[in-house]
Each structure stands twice: as C-alpha cells, then as structure tokens.
Design an enzyme around this catalytic site. Structure first.
Site, short mmCIF file in Angstrom:
data_model
loop_
_atom_site.label_atom_id
_atom_site.label_comp_id
_atom_site.label_asym_id
_atom_site.label_seq_id
_atom_site.Cartn_x
_atom_site.Cartn_y
_atom_site.Cartn_z
CB CYS A 108 24.25 20.82 -4.64
SG CYS A 108 24.72 20.44 -6.32
CD GLU A 109 20.26 20.87 0.60
OE1 GLU A 109 20.25 21.57 1.61
OE2 GLU A 109 19.92 21.27 -0.53
N GLY A 134 -3.49 7.17 8.49
CA GLY A 134 -2.27 7.22 9.29
C GLY A 134 -1.73 5.87 9.70
N GLY A 153 -3.64 6.04 3.21
CA GLY A 153 -2.89 6.32 1.99
C GLY A 153 -1.70 5.37 1.94
CD GLU A 213 -9.99 10.97 5.43
OE1 GLU A 213 -10.83 11.66 4.82
OE2 GLU A 213 -9.13 11.44 6.19
#
Ligand SMILES: *Cc1c(COP(=O)(O)O)cnc(C)c1O
EC number: 4.1.1.20
Length: 469
Positions: free
Chosen positions: A390-391, A273, A317, A315
C-alpha cells in the site's frame, strides 16, 4: 522538490531492446540460460519448476556463482598484493546476504567474514566460521556484543568511538584478554557509482575524522588490553572504477605512515563497495582491474612515504553475492496508464515488492526484468514492475521494456537481487518473507525457509496460543 528530484518518465539511459527476452550478460548469473521453449533456467533448474515447487515470490541463489565469485575476488586481491610483496585478506561483508550456507560457501573459498551485530555474529558462528577470521563492525555495538567478541576471540573489532574504545578495553582487561582492533576513519572520500566527492570535513555517524586518528591510536596504544592493528575506511557502495579508492588510499597511507612512528600498524583495511551491473547499461570494472588499481595506488603512496606495504584487507559484499541472485515473481494484474499524450506505461503488478526488495524505494535503485516462463514475440513496451504493497513508491523495476503481451500468470524474473534484498526484507503489510532457494547442477534446495502467516501471528502477544490458559 528540486528539479533533480523529478525523474523523467523514461530514464535517459534506457534503450529499447532489439529483443525484450534477451538476458544481458553482466546482469544475470553466469549460468543463466533459456531452454529451447524459452523458459529461463538458473543453475540448471527451470524457473517454472522453481515456481511450482517453492512458490513465488522466491529468492534464487546460484551457489556456483557465489562460490566462483568468492574465489575470483580473493584471488584478484591476493595476486595484486603479491606483486607488491604483501598479502591481502578478503572479508565477506555478510550484511549483503547472510545465511549459514552462504557463510560456508565463502569461508570454504578462504574468505573471512564481517559482521555488524550480535545476530550476524550468531549466524557466522552457527556456520562454523573461525572467530579469529571475523571482523566486528558497528557504531553502537552493545556491551554484550563486545563481551561476546572478546570471549570468542574475534579477530578484529573495528572501533568507532572513544566511548567504545574505553568500553572494549575494560571488557578485555576484565577477561585478561588483549583484543585486536582497527580504527574506522573517514578519509573524506565518498564514492557513488562513477563519481566521487572528497571533502575535508565529515558530517556522518561512522568513524573518526582522519585528523583525530593520531590521538585515537595513541589512546589505544596506552591501553594494554587492546592491540592496534591499523586503520579501516569504507568509502561507499556500488562504486565503479578505482579513482575514489586511490584518493582515499592516498589520504589513509599518509596517516598510516605517521602512525608507524609510534608503534606497529600491520594492517590497512580499505573496505568494500565494488559495484555490479543491475541493468544492461551498467559496466562495472573487472574485479582484477579494481584489485590491481587499488593495490597499486596503496603501493605508490607507501613508496612515497618510505614505508613498507602493510597487510591489506578488503570487505566486498555486493560484489560476491549480488549477481548470483534472482527473484522470481508471478504477475497478478497489468494495466496501461497514459503518462502523457504520447506515452503509455504498462504497470505490471507482481506478488512481492518493497518487502522483498527495498532498494528501489530506499535508494531509487534501478533493476531490470524479463519474462521467465516463456519468451514472447510481442514488441517491447515501456513497463514498470510494481509490488502489492500500500504505497505508490512500491516499485520493483522503475523502467523496463517488456513484451507487450505480458499478462497475469506470467513468471517474471528480476536479476542481480543477491545482495541487499533478502537482508533488507520486511514484513510490511504483514507479508511473509519469501524463502531462499540455492540452485546448483540442476538441483534446488531451500537454504532459508519462507515465513508463514502463522510465523507472523506467533509474535502477536494478543493472540491466545493453543493450550495456554
Ligand atoms: C556495507 C559495508 C561493506 C560492504 O559493502 P558492499 O557495497 O556490499 O561491498 C564493507 N564494509 C563496511 C564497513 C560496510 O559497512
């Protein structure tokens, strides 16, 4: 909609840059630069060459940046642990970005690998990762995934429910194996960027309540086919500072110390994190300071409870790959939109969007952008980089100052896209996912090939394939 859901037209944090061509230091890969004629280079390769050879959109990953960061993070935690007479293992949280190349880069630096599905496990194995240095996560691992983990001798399975504990014990017993496990708990600490929230009760899918840990661990210790290694806790993502980790460690170590009365608990895993900079105003804590602060906090609690420090595990990432990646786009259209009487916004449409970077749409995540094929002397203008989907929420960079002459055909680079962009990519609107190119020392090569329309059509069972009846 509450008042807090309404974003201001211009975010408070956004500053008008003195130079809308500058590359904010903490945001771009460490070796990013501009050539004398203003072209962006990454890993010694120019953005124009990358776009010509591989097309756009394009994920570009700076190999040396990933390797360097893996080394730096491992060393930071190793040094912090050593000062307290223990050791630390760093697992790369592969969901941030997973390909066999990246697994080889990080395992080459001594990192272990976390996976959360059979698919992620398959990639790690294809890369030659040592199963003993793999952690398997997930709140709903299938029987097949658990059986595969046991068969391979996966180093730790992070168990998440009583049902899973019994399932895994049965599978291991049937094979005459003893499977090492960590127990995922909720410390009640949730951290996001600068703040953390600590609660007594949890209402989320992951892990066991800390209050139930004694019972859960007793159950595991009763099962001869399982070996309890210790507690695991992951408090959130994109966290700055150590306060949330320290509070979580304090709660965890109290339980850890109590568990030692009933048997061994050689490991304590504090999750990942660790935050990175996405824009020039983000100021993440250096990983060395984070490692020291977190390990010091664990050590303090262990002393307070009169127990030895366990082996620590982390951990990360995003902190390994996030800053190493940029995405290159080509501008297709621009239009100026009057937002209010005194505000105009330049909409810059690029040839990718939420299919290659879902984070702005998913989390309201902020990014930044720069022209990559040239510099411009035009004044900075308020811009929003949008995709081709399309958003209306298909936003790549919500707010950024770009040169006012940004125009069709310009190459645009978005930094800090190494984590959770490729891995969250989709085929929305039947857009093929872009390739990933690794750059290093002036050379570029594809490490994940891009999809083609044929790849996408190949899955549609209603299209007769050549040679079929
Ligand atoms: C996602 C995740 C991580 C990695 O989080 P980052 O923010 O990328 O460091 C680590 N541990 C667990 C259990 C996760 O789910």
């Amino acid at each position: 909609m509450s008042a807090s859901d309404v974003r201001p037209a211009v975010p408070e944090w956004l500053r008008v840059p003195a130079d809308p061509n500058d590359l904010a230091e903490a945001v771009w890969p460490p070796a990013c630069a501009r050539t004398s004629d203003g072209v962006l280079t990454v890993g010694g390769v120019s953005a124009t060459e990358l776009a010509e050879r591989f097309g756009t959109p394009l994920y570009v990953l700076d190999q040396d940046a990933v390797i360097g960061q893996a080394r730096r993070v491992r060393r930071a935690f190793a040094a912090a642990a050593e000062r307290h007479g223990t050791t630390a293992r760093v697992y790369y949280a592969s969901k941030a970005f997973l390909s066999t190349e990246v697994v080889r880069w990080v395992t080459g630096e001594g990192l272990a690998v976390d996976v959360a599905t059979g698919g992620e496990l398959a990639v790690a194995l294809a890369a030659g990762a040592d199963p003993g240095l793999i952690g398997l996560h997930g709140n709903n691992k299938s029987r097949l995934e658990l059986a595969r983990a046991v068969e391979l001798g996966v180093g730790s399975v992070i168990v998440d429910s009583l049902i899973e504990i019994d399932r895994l014990a049965e599978i291991a017993a049937a094979r005459g194996a003893v499977q090492p496990v960590l127990v995922r708990v909720n410390s009640g600490v949730h951290a996001e960027t600068h703040d953390f929230l600590a609660t007594a009760h949890e209402d989320q899918k992951f892990g066991f309540a800390l209050a139930d840990a004694d019972e859960v661990v007793a159950r595991i210790r009763d099962l001869p086919s399982l070996r309890f290694l210790g507690l695991h806790c992951h408090i959130g993502s994109q966290i700055f500072g150590t306060a949330g980790f320290a509070e979580s460690a304090s709660r965890l170590v109290e339980v850890h110390a109590r568990l030692l009365a009933g048997g061994e608990a050689p490991v304590l895993n504090l999750g990942g994190g660790f935050g990175i900079a996405y824009t020039s105003v983000d100021d993440p804590t250096d990983i060395e300071d984070l490692a020291d602060g977190i390990v010091d906090a664990v050590a303090r609690e262990c002393v307070a409870h009169g127990v030895a420090l366990p082996t620590l595990a982390f951990e990360p990432g995003r902190a390994i790959v996030g800053r190493a990646g940029i995405t290159l786009y080509e501008v297709g259209t621009t239009k100026s939109v009057r937002v209010s009487a005194d505000l105009e916004r330049l909409y810059v449409s690029v040839d990718g969007g939420m299919s290659d970077n879902a984070r702005p749409a998913l989390y309201g995540a902020d990014y930044s952008a720069r022209l990559a094929g040239r510099i411009s002397a035009a004044p900075p203008t308020l811009a929003r980089v949008v995709g081709r989907h399309c958003e209306s929420g298909d936003i790549v960079v919500d707010a950024e100052y770009l040169p006012a002459d940004t125009a069709p055909g310009d190459l645009l680079a978005v930094p800090a896209t190494g984590a959770y962009c490729f891995s969250l990519a989709s085929n929305y609107n039947y857009v093929p996912r872009p390739p990933v190119v690794a750059v290093s020392d002036g050379t570029a090569r594809i490490i994940v090939r891009g999809e083609t329309i044929d790849d996408l059509l190949a899955r549609d069972a209603g299209i007769p394939t050549e040679g079929a009846e």
